[in-house]
Design a protein around this motif. Structure first.
Motif, PDB file in Angstrom:
ATOM      1  N   PHE A  82       0.864  -1.179   0.000  1.00  0.00           N
ATOM      2  CA  PHE A  82       0.000   0.000   0.000  1.00  0.00           C
ATOM      3  C   PHE A  82       0.902   1.231   0.000  1.00  0.00           C
ATOM      4  O   PHE A  82       1.922   1.262   0.702  1.00  0.00           O
ATOM      5  CB  PHE A  82      -0.881  -0.003   1.248  1.00  0.00           C
ATOM      6  N   ILE A  83       0.549   2.221  -0.814  1.00  0.00           N
ATOM      7  CA  ILE A  83       1.346   3.454  -0.888  1.00  0.00           C
ATOM      8  C   ILE A  83       0.482   4.663  -0.577  1.00  0.00           C
ATOM      9  O   ILE A  83      -0.651   4.754  -1.057  1.00  0.00           O
ATOM     10  CB  ILE A  83       2.005   3.597  -2.276  1.00  0.00           C
ATOM     11  N   GLN A  84       1.024   5.559   0.221  1.00  0.00           N
ATOM     12  CA  GLN A  84       0.377   6.845   0.472  1.00  0.00           C
ATOM     13  C   GLN A  84       1.305   7.949  -0.010  1.00  0.00           C
ATOM     14  O   GLN A  84       2.483   7.976   0.341  1.00  0.00           O
ATOM     15  CB  GLN A  84       0.071   7.047   1.951  1.00  0.00           C
ATOM     16  N   ILE A  85       0.747   8.818  -0.856  1.00  0.00           N
ATOM     17  CA  ILE A  85       1.511   9.962  -1.364  1.00  0.00           C
ATOM     18  C   ILE A  85       1.089  11.201  -0.580  1.00  0.00           C
ATOM     19  O   ILE A  85      -0.106  11.468  -0.418  1.00  0.00           O
ATOM     20  CB  ILE A  85       1.270  10.181  -2.867  1.00  0.00           C
ATOM     21  N   ILE A  86       2.058  11.937  -0.085  1.00  0.00           N
ATOM     22  CA  ILE A  86       1.816  13.165   0.677  1.00  0.00           C
ATOM     23  C   ILE A  86       2.463  14.305  -0.100  1.00  0.00           C
ATOM     24  O   ILE A  86       3.642  14.226  -0.462  1.00  0.00           O
ATOM     25  CB  ILE A  86       2.434  13.077   2.082  1.00  0.00           C
ATOM     26  N   GLN A  87       1.694  15.333  -0.363  1.00  0.00           N
ATOM     27  CA  GLN A  87       2.217  16.421  -1.197  1.00  0.00           C
ATOM     28  C   GLN A  87       1.689  17.767  -0.734  1.00  0.00           C
ATOM     29  O   GLN A  87       0.509  17.929  -0.437  1.00  0.00           O
ATOM     30  CB  GLN A  87       1.812  16.189  -2.654  1.00  0.00           C
ATOM     31  N   GLY A  88       2.577  18.757  -0.682  1.00  0.00           N
ATOM     32  CA  GLY A  88       2.162  20.095  -0.312  1.00  0.00           C
ATOM     33  C   GLY A  88       3.331  21.061  -0.397  1.00  0.00           C
ATOM     34  O   GLY A  88       4.495  20.652  -0.474  1.00  0.00           O
ATOM     35  N   ARG A  89       3.022  22.335  -0.377  1.00  0.00           N
ATOM     36  CA  ARG A  89       4.071  23.353  -0.492  1.00  0.00           C
ATOM     37  C   ARG A  89       4.674  23.627   0.881  1.00  0.00           C
ATOM     38  O   ARG A  89       3.960  23.796   1.876  1.00  0.00           O
ATOM     39  CB  ARG A  89       3.502  24.639  -1.091  1.00  0.00           C
ATOM     40  N   CYS A  90       6.005  23.689   0.894  1.00  0.00           N
ATOM     41  CA  CYS A  90       6.704  23.953   2.153  1.00  0.00           C
ATOM     42  C   CYS A  90       7.961  24.764   1.859  1.00  0.00           C
ATOM     43  O   CYS A  90       8.817  24.337   1.082  1.00  0.00           O
ATOM     44  CB  CYS A  90       7.083  22.636   2.844  1.00  0.00           C
ATOM     45  N   THR A  91       8.053  25.937   2.477  1.00  0.00           N
ATOM     46  CA  THR A  91       9.233  26.786   2.297  1.00  0.00           C
ATOM     47  C   THR A  91      10.161  26.713   3.511  1.00  0.00           C
ATOM     48  O   THR A  91      11.019  27.575   3.707  1.00  0.00           O
ATOM     49  CB  THR A  91       8.811  28.248   2.043  1.00  0.00           C
ATOM     50  N   ARG A  92       9.987  25.655   4.291  1.00  0.00           N
ATOM     51  CA  ARG A  92      10.878  25.407   5.434  1.00  0.00           C
ATOM     52  C   ARG A  92      11.446  23.991   5.291  1.00  0.00           C
ATOM     53  O   ARG A  92      11.216  23.109   6.130  1.00  0.00           O
ATOM     54  CB  ARG A  92      10.106  25.574   6.744  1.00  0.00           C
ATOM     55  N   PRO A  93      12.169  23.752   4.202  1.00  0.00           N
ATOM     56  CA  PRO A  93      12.589  22.390   3.879  1.00  0.00           C
ATOM     57  C   PRO A  93      13.487  21.743   4.928  1.00  0.00           C
ATOM     58  O   PRO A  93      13.370  20.538   5.195  1.00  0.00           O
ATOM     59  CB  PRO A  93      13.308  22.540   2.533  1.00  0.00           C
ATOM     60  N   ASP A  94      14.386  22.518   5.512  1.00  0.00           N
ATOM     61  CA  ASP A  94      15.303  21.929   6.488  1.00  0.00           C
ATOM     62  C   ASP A  94      14.540  21.420   7.714  1.00  0.00           C
ATOM     63  O   ASP A  94      14.835  20.340   8.249  1.00  0.00           O
ATOM     64  CB  ASP A  94      16.358  22.947   6.910  1.00  0.00           C
ATOM     65  N   GLU A  95      13.555  22.194   8.139  1.00  0.00           N
ATOM     66  CA  GLU A  95      12.770  21.797   9.308  1.00  0.00           C
ATOM     67  C   GLU A  95      11.926  20.569   9.006  1.00  0.00           C
ATOM     68  O   GLU A  95      11.800  19.662   9.841  1.00  0.00           O
ATOM     69  CB  GLU A  95      11.892  22.958   9.763  1.00  0.00           C
ATOM     70  N   LEU A  96      11.330  20.529   7.814  1.00  0.00           N
ATOM     71  CA  LEU A  96      10.499  19.375   7.462  1.00  0.00           C
ATOM     72  C   LEU A  96      11.353  18.125   7.278  1.00  0.00           C
ATOM     73  O   LEU A  96      10.963  17.035   7.702  1.00  0.00           O
ATOM     74  CB  LEU A  96       9.695  19.665   6.192  1.00  0.00           C
ATOM     75  N   HIS A  97      12.515  18.304   6.662  1.00  0.00           N
ATOM     76  CA  HIS A  97      13.435  17.167   6.505  1.00  0.00           C
ATOM     77  C   HIS A  97      13.794  16.603   7.884  1.00  0.00           C
ATOM     78  O   HIS A  97      13.766  15.373   8.093  1.00  0.00           O
ATOM     79  CB  HIS A  97      14.687  17.637   5.767  1.00  0.00           C
ATOM     80  N   ALA A  98      14.103  17.470   8.804  1.00  0.00           N
ATOM     81  CA  ALA A  98      14.465  17.030  10.153  1.00  0.00           C
ATOM     82  C   ALA A  98      13.292  16.332  10.834  1.00  0.00           C
ATOM     83  O   ALA A  98      13.475  15.338  11.549  1.00  0.00           O
ATOM     84  CB  ALA A  98      14.933  18.223  10.986  1.00  0.00           C
ATOM     85  N   PHE A 101       6.817  19.690  -1.525  1.00  0.00           N
ATOM     86  CA  PHE A 101       7.290  18.500  -0.823  1.00  0.00           C
ATOM     87  C   PHE A 101       6.486  17.310  -1.314  1.00  0.00           C
ATOM     88  O   PHE A 101       5.258  17.381  -1.436  1.00  0.00           O
ATOM     89  CB  PHE A 101       7.104  18.645   0.683  1.00  0.00           C
ATOM     90  N   VAL A 102       7.177  16.213  -1.615  1.00  0.00           N
ATOM     91  CA  VAL A 102       6.502  14.985  -1.991  1.00  0.00           C
ATOM     92  C   VAL A 102       7.084  13.847  -1.157  1.00  0.00           C
ATOM     93  O   VAL A 102       8.310  13.676  -1.095  1.00  0.00           O
ATOM     94  CB  VAL A 102       6.663  14.656  -3.493  1.00  0.00           C
ATOM     95  N   GLY A 103       6.195  13.094  -0.527  1.00  0.00           N
ATOM     96  CA  GLY A 103       6.603  11.902   0.209  1.00  0.00           C
ATOM     97  C   GLY A 103       5.827  10.705  -0.303  1.00  0.00           C
ATOM     98  O   GLY A 103       4.600  10.781  -0.452  1.00  0.00           O
ATOM     99  N   VAL A 104       6.517   9.634  -0.615  1.00  0.00           N
ATOM    100  CA  VAL A 104       5.884   8.398  -1.077  1.00  0.00           C
ATOM    101  C   VAL A 104       6.193   7.337  -0.023  1.00  0.00           C
ATOM    102  O   VAL A 104       7.329   6.870   0.094  1.00  0.00           O
ATOM    103  CB  VAL A 104       6.417   7.971  -2.464  1.00  0.00           C
ATOM    104  N   VAL A 105       5.180   6.989   0.767  1.00  0.00           N
ATOM    105  CA  VAL A 105       5.384   6.127   1.935  1.00  0.00           C
ATOM    106  C   VAL A 105       4.762   4.759   1.664  1.00  0.00           C
ATOM    107  O   VAL A 105       3.613   4.662   1.214  1.00  0.00           O
ATOM    108  CB  VAL A 105       4.762   6.767   3.194  1.00  0.00           C
ATOM    109  N   ARG A 106       5.507   3.709   1.978  1.00  0.00           N
ATOM    110  CA  ARG A 106       5.089   2.349   1.677  1.00  0.00           C
ATOM    111  C   ARG A 106       4.759   1.576   2.958  1.00  0.00           C
ATOM    112  O   ARG A 106       5.539   1.594   3.919  1.00  0.00           O
ATOM    113  CB  ARG A 106       6.193   1.619   0.899  1.00  0.00           C
ATOM    114  N   PHE A 107       3.619   0.883   2.924  1.00  0.00           N
ATOM    115  CA  PHE A 107       3.213  -0.025   3.995  1.00  0.00           C
ATOM    116  C   PHE A 107       2.885  -1.382   3.382  1.00  0.00           C
ATOM    117  O   PHE A 107       2.651  -1.486   2.169  1.00  0.00           O
ATOM    118  CB  PHE A 107       1.972   0.512   4.721  1.00  0.00           C
ATOM    119  N   ASP A 108       2.814  -2.407   4.219  1.00  0.00           N
ATOM    120  CA  ASP A 108       2.493  -3.725   3.678  1.00  0.00           C
ATOM    121  C   ASP A 108       1.016  -3.876   3.343  1.00  0.00           C
ATOM    122  O   ASP A 108       0.630  -4.765   2.581  1.00  0.00           O
ATOM    123  CB  ASP A 108       2.959  -4.844   4.623  1.00  0.00           C
TER     124      ASP A 108
END
Length: 199
Positions: free
Chosen positions: A2-18, A47-54
């Motif tokens: 199962f995959i969940q895609i998370i997407q949105g605008r973020c101008t605080r990349p370092d904080e979100l990465h952390a 920001f795009v995150g592609v998260v995988r679950f079983d």
């Protein structure tokens, strides 16, 4: 899978990465069925995150955890606006899936009518190796309405750009039409500095 895609605008990349790294370190060990994720930012702060679950059940169980809810609130506070979530039960692996040693990742979002033909085309490893040897893996996640999210891992961005210059190989017209439909009005998200997490 199962995959969940998370997407949105973020101008605080370092904080979100952390914050994503914090999730991996503190919450991932207790996340049921979590397999891994691919993350990154585009040049225009998407920001795009592609998260995988079983499975979907595991993903939903993770979402219901109290600590997950608290983490999600912190993430939303870093975003510049609404965040999109896309849940996909229909997942196809390309070359055994993504690779955590990829130097460049491209996310393609679009919509096709013949999803079975698209899956067959994307899993034709002989064709992929012949045409785009710099592709080292990927996933294809399809929603109920035919919307797809393809995550492609490349050895490097330079190699990917060279590959883009190649002509399409000889293939049946039906497959060419699938490719044209796939690329028509598709949106490309280039993650120049992707990062990864695995269970």
């Amino acid at each position: 899978m199962f995959i969940q895609i998370i997407q949105g605008r973020c101008t605080r990349p370092d904080e979100l990465h952390a914050l994503v790294d914090t999730w991996r370190e503190e919450l991932a060990p207790g996340a049921p069925g979590w397999l891994g994720g691919t993350y990154g930012f585009t040049d225009d702060d998407q920001f795009v995150g592609v998260v995988r679950f079983d499975s979907r059940d595991s993903a939903m169980a993770n979402s219901e955890r109290t600590e997950q809810g608290a983490w999600a609130e912190r993430m939303m506070a870093l975003m510049d606006g609404p965040v999109e979530f896309h849940d996909c039960d229909d997942v196809t692996l390309m070359m055994d899936g993504g690779r955590d040693d990829a130097g460049f990742v491209q996310i393609i979002r679009g919509r096709v009518e013949d999803t079975d033909r698209l899956k067959a085309l994307m899993t034709d490893t002989d064709l992929l190796h012949e045409v785009r040897p710099e592709i080292i893996g990927g996933t294809l996640a399809i929603e109920d309405d035919g919307t797809f999210t393809e995550t492609i891992a490349f050895t490097s961005e330079a190699a990917a750009r060279e590959g883009e210059k190649k002509d399409m190989p000889d293939m049946p017209e039906s497959e060419r039409e699938t490719m044209r439909q796939m690329l028509k009005e598709a949106t490309f998200y280039d993650l120049h500095h992707p990062w990864f997490a695995s269970a």
